[in-house]
Write an enzyme that holds these catalytic residues in place. Structure first.
Site, mmCIF file in Angstrom:
data_model
loop_
_atom_site.group_PDB
_atom_site.id
_atom_site.type_symbol
_atom_site.label_atom_id
_atom_site.label_comp_id
_atom_site.label_asym_id
_atom_site.label_seq_id
_atom_site.Cartn_x
_atom_site.Cartn_y
_atom_site.Cartn_z
ATOM 1 N N ASP A 1 1.463 -1.098 -0.047
ATOM 2 C CA ASP A 1 0.182 -0.060 -0.068
ATOM 3 C C ASP A 1 0.432 1.108 -0.011
ATOM 4 O O ASP A 1 0.179 1.832 0.712
ATOM 5 C CB ASP A 1 -0.890 0.380 1.565
ATOM 6 C CG ASP A 1 -2.159 -1.000 0.805
ATOM 7 O OD1 ASP A 1 -2.654 -1.892 0.609
ATOM 8 O OD2 ASP A 1 -2.158 -1.721 2.490
ATOM 9 N N GLN B 1 2.660 -5.856 -2.929
ATOM 10 C CA GLN B 1 2.491 -6.185 -1.755
ATOM 11 C C GLN B 1 4.030 -5.498 -1.297
ATOM 12 O O GLN B 1 4.654 -4.276 -1.818
ATOM 13 C CB GLN B 1 3.337 -7.842 -1.479
ATOM 14 C CG GLN B 1 1.649 -8.256 -1.143
ATOM 15 C CD GLN B 1 0.955 -9.111 -2.607
ATOM 16 O OE1 GLN B 1 1.822 -9.604 -3.139
ATOM 17 N NE2 GLN B 1 -0.236 -8.458 -2.902
ATOM 18 N N LYS C 1 2.068 1.847 -5.353
ATOM 19 C CA LYS C 1 2.917 1.609 -6.947
ATOM 20 C C LYS C 1 2.217 1.531 -7.899
ATOM 21 O O LYS C 1 2.166 1.748 -8.582
ATOM 22 C CB LYS C 1 3.136 0.027 -6.407
ATOM 23 C CG LYS C 1 3.922 -0.235 -4.649
ATOM 24 C CD LYS C 1 3.534 -2.211 -4.756
ATOM 25 C CE LYS C 1 2.202 -2.392 -4.383
ATOM 26 N NZ LYS C 1 2.854 -2.111 -3.004
ATOM 27 N N GLY D 1 -4.238 -4.109 -4.662
ATOM 28 C CA GLY D 1 -5.392 -3.638 -4.300
ATOM 29 C C GLY D 1 -4.449 -2.116 -4.841
ATOM 30 O O GLY D 1 -4.007 -1.443 -4.181
ATOM 31 N N HIS D 2 -4.658 -2.062 -6.228
ATOM 32 C CA HIS D 2 -3.617 -0.613 -7.015
ATOM 33 C C HIS D 2 -4.744 0.355 -7.257
ATOM 34 O O HIS D 2 -4.911 -0.179 -8.248
ATOM 35 C CB HIS D 2 -2.414 -1.381 -8.047
ATOM 36 C CG HIS D 2 -1.200 -2.757 -7.016
ATOM 37 N ND1 HIS D 2 -0.848 -3.128 -7.979
ATOM 38 C CD2 HIS D 2 -1.565 -2.493 -6.152
ATOM 39 C CE1 HIS D 2 0.227 -3.563 -7.255
ATOM 40 N NE2 HIS D 2 -0.198 -3.296 -6.047
HETATM 41 P P1 IMO Z 1 -0.870 -3.729 -2.521
HETATM 42 O O1 IMO Z 1 -0.050 -5.014 -3.564
HETATM 43 C C1 IMO Z 1 -1.211 -4.308 2.038
HETATM 44 C C2 IMO Z 1 -0.778 -8.431 3.486
HETATM 45 C C3 IMO Z 1 -2.166 -8.744 4.143
HETATM 46 C C4 IMO Z 1 -2.038 -10.161 5.120
HETATM 47 C C5 IMO Z 1 -0.536 -10.477 4.597
HETATM 48 C C6 IMO Z 1 -0.685 -11.909 4.071
HETATM 49 O O2 IMO Z 1 -1.784 -3.291 -2.307
HETATM 50 O O3 IMO Z 1 0.631 -3.238 -1.430
HETATM 51 P P2 IMO Z 1 -2.430 -13.205 2.235
HETATM 52 O O4 IMO Z 1 -3.838 -12.224 1.530
HETATM 53 O O5 IMO Z 1 -1.314 -12.303 0.960
HETATM 54 O O6 IMO Z 1 -1.893 -13.826 1.709
HETATM 55 O O7 IMO Z 1 -1.819 -11.964 3.336
HETATM 56 O O8 IMO Z 1 0.159 -10.237 3.577
HETATM 57 N N1 IMO Z 1 -1.202 -7.968 1.845
HETATM 58 C C7 IMO Z 1 -1.409 -6.410 2.171
HETATM 59 N N2 IMO Z 1 -1.200 -5.605 2.458
HETATM 60 N N3 IMO Z 1 -0.691 -4.108 0.632
HETATM 61 C C8 IMO Z 1 -1.290 -6.079 0.155
HETATM 62 O O9 IMO Z 1 -1.371 -5.180 -1.519
HETATM 63 C C9 IMO Z 1 -1.142 -6.468 0.456
HETATM 64 N N4 IMO Z 1 -0.945 -8.198 0.069
HETATM 65 C C10 IMO Z 1 -0.786 -8.885 0.682
HETATM 66 O O10 IMO Z 1 -2.810 -7.979 4.854
HETATM 67 O O11 IMO Z 1 -1.036 -9.271 6.312
HETATM 68 MG MG MG Z 2 -3.257 -2.783 -0.786
#
Ligand code: IMO
Ligand code: MG
Length: 424
Positions: free
Chosen positions: A13, A224, A16, A40-41
Site C-alpha cells: 500500500d 505487496q 505503487k 489493490g492498486h
Molecule cells: P498491495 O499490492 C498491503 C497482507 C495481508 C496480510 C498478508 C498476507 O496493494 O500493496 P495474503 O492475502 O497475501 O496471504 O495476506 O499480506 N497483504 C497486503 N498488505 N497491501 C497489499 O498489496 C497486500 N497483499 C497482502 O494484509 O497481512
Molecule cells: Mg493493498
C-alpha cells in the site's frame, strides 16, 4: 535491455499503482510478476478512481501492452470480473493483455482453505486478504497446482483437479469440520472461464525476452512490499510470494542482466494491514490522524490500516536488499497537517541499541523505535508539481529520508492525481 522494476519497500500500500501509472506512458510493456488479487492498486485518472487487483496498472493507458507473468497466481473469476469492470468503464483489454500459460490458478478450495485457516483457533492468524494466495502458492510448490495451460487440456485438468482436491477435502471435512467440495461443478465452471480467457493466454516468457531483445522498455509492477516477502519479510506474517527483486526474474522469465533501474516506492509514513510486528505503529491520536488524513483503509478488503511514522531502518534494508536506485516518495501531502514529524532511525531491543534490523522475528517484534523529530511545514502541498515549490521543511524532510535510506527520491507524489507528481 531496459527493465525497470517497481517494488514496494514497506508493508504494501505504498502507492505503487499511482507510480506505475505515471511511468507507464514512457514504456512499451507493463508486467505483474508475483502475487495475485490480494493487491489493490489504486489509480486516479481525471478524478475517477480505479482499483486494480490483477491486471497491471498500465492498462489505463489505452493500448499499452500488459502482461500477467508466470509468477502471479491467477483467480480467473477475479480476472474476468476485472476485465468486465474495466470495459464497463471504457477501457478495453482487447489485444493489450496477455496471461502466462504457466501462471498458477487460484481454485475455490484455495479461497476456502485460506478462510478456514484464518478463522481456526489452531493456526496462527495472519490477517490475510482471503484471496486464496497462500494455499495456491503452497499447491504450486507441493506440485499439486493447476496452471492456466491445464485449462486447455480438459482431461488433464480434471485429473489434476481431483488429485489436488482429495487431500484438501480430507482436511476440510476432518480437520475443519466443514463441507467437502465436489470437483464436478468446479470443473464445469473452470471450463467456462477457460473459454472466456482463451485469447489472452500466451507464452509470456518468450514475449518478455523478445521485447527486451528488441530494446523495448519494460516496467515490472510489484505487488505487496519487501516486509511481506516470503523470505525476507516478517515471517510468518508475510504473503506467500517473492515480493523482492528476485521475484521479477523468476516471475517473468527474464535475465537479471536486463535490469536497469529499481524504483522503491515508499510512503512518507508507514502502514500495515493484517497481523505482525510493526515497530513504528502509533496506537494513539497521531496514528488515528494519519489514517484519517491518508484515507488509510484497504483497497482490497476495506480494513483500516495500522499507521505509524516512517521507518528508515526498513527503508535502508529494502534499498540494500533490492538494489533500489531511486525512491518514489508518496503521500507527502498527508504530512501537511502535522506540527512535528518523526523518523525512526534505529531500534532498541530490551533497552539496548542494536544495529540494523533483527533477523529473528521474536526480536523484531520487541524492537522499539529510536526517533528523530522534524518540524512540520503546516502548509498545503497537495498537487504541488515542482520540487522548488515545496516548503523548506518538506524539502529537508525528503533530503533527510534520502540520507537515511541511501537512495535519492527522484519522484515525490503529493496527491492521487496524475498531475500531483514531482519528478526531480
Ligand atoms: P498491495 O499490492 C498491503 C497482507 C495481508 C496480510 C498478508 C498476507 O496493494 O500493496 P495474503 O492475502 O497475501 O496471504 O495476506 O499480506 N497483504 C497486503 N498488505 N497491501 C497489499 O498489496 C497486500 N497483499 C497482502 O494484509 O497481512
Ligand atoms: Mg493493498
Amino acid at each position: 535491455m531496459p527493465l525497470t522494476v517497481i517494488v514496494g519497500v514497506q508493508w504494501g500500500d505504498e502507492g505503487k499503482g499511482k507510480i506505475v501509472d505515471a511511468l507507464s506512458r514512457r514504456v512499451d510493456i507493463v508486467a505483474r510478476y508475483q502475487g495475485g488479487a490480494n493487491a489493490g492498486h489504486t489509480v486516479v485518472v481525471d478524478g475517477n478512481e480505479y482499483v486494480l487487483h490483477l491486471i497491471p496498472s498500465g492498462i489505463l493507458h489505452s493500448g499499452k501492452q500488459c502482461v500477467i507473468g508466470s509468477g502471479v497466481v491467477v483467480d480467473p473469476e477475479a480476472l474476468i470480473s476485472e476485465i468486465d469492470h474495466l470495459s464497463g468503464r471504457g477501457f478495453s483489454i482487447e489485444g493489450s493483455l496477455a496471461v502466462s500459460g504457466k501462471a498458477h490458478l487460484i481454485m475455490p478450495y484455495h479461497k476456502m482453505m485460506d478462510n478456514l485457516s484464518e478463522n481456526s483457533t489452531s493456526s496462527v492468524k495472519i490477517g490475510t486478504t482471503g484471496r486464496g494466495i497462500g494455499p495456491a502458492y503452497s499447491d504450486k510448490t507441493a506440485r499439486l497446482g493447476l496452471c492456466v495451460n491445464d485449462l486447455y487440456h480438459p482431461e488433464r485438468f480434471r485429473n489434476r483437479l481431483e488429485a489436488a482436491l482429495r487431500p484438501k477435502n480430507a482436511l476440510i471435512e476432518n480437520f475443519y469440520g466443514a463441507k467437502p467440495l465436489d470437483p464436478e461443478p468446479i470443473y464445469e465452471q473452470y471450463m467456462k472461464y477457460a473459454e472466456r480467457i482463451k485469447d489472452l493466454v500466451a507464452d509470456c516468457g518468450v514475449t518478455m525476452r523478445q521485447a527486451l531483445k528488441d530494446g523495448k522498455e519494460v516496467l515490472a509492477e510489484g505487488a505487496q512490499g519487501v516486509m511481506l516477502d516470503i523470505d525476507h519479510g516478517t515471517y510468518p506474517f508475510v504473503t506467500s510470494s517473492s515480493t523482492t527483486i528476485g521475484g521479477v526474474f523468476s516471475g517473468l522469465g527474464v535475465p537479471p542482466t536486463s535490469l536497469t533501474e529499481v524504483i522503491g516506492v515508499m510512503k512518507a509514513y508507514t502502514t500495515r494491514v493484517g497481523e505482525g510486528p510493526f515497530p513504528t505503529e502509533l496506537l494513539d491520536d497521531t496514528g488515528e490522524k494519519l489514517r484519517k488524513e491518508g484515507g488509510e483503509f484497504g483497497a482490497t478488503t476495506g480494513r483500516p490500516r495500522r499507521c505509524g511514522w516512517l521507518d528508515a531502518v526498513v527503508g535502508r534494508f529494502s534499498v540494500e536488499l533490492n538494489g533500489v536506485t531511486q525512491i518514489a516518495l508518496t503521500k507527502m501531502d498527508v504530512l501537511d497537517a502535522f506540527d512535528e514529524i518523526k523518523i525512526c532511525t534505529s531500534y532498541e531491543v530490551d533497552g539496548k541499541p542494536i544495529d540494523g534490523m533483527p533477523e529473528d522475528p521474536e526480536l523484531f517484534a520487541k524492537a522499539t523505535p529510536v526517533y528523530e523529530t522534524h518540524p512540520g511545514w503546516k502548509s498545503n502541498t497537495a498537487a504541488t508539481a515542482s520540487y522548488y515549490q515545496l516548503p523548506d521543511n518538506a524539502k529537508r524532510y525528503i533530503e533527510r529520508v534520502e540520507e537515511l535510506v541511501g537512495a535519492k527520491a527522484s519522484i515525490v507524489s503529493t496527491g492521487q492525481g496524475r498531475e500531483a507528481t514531482i519528478e526531480r
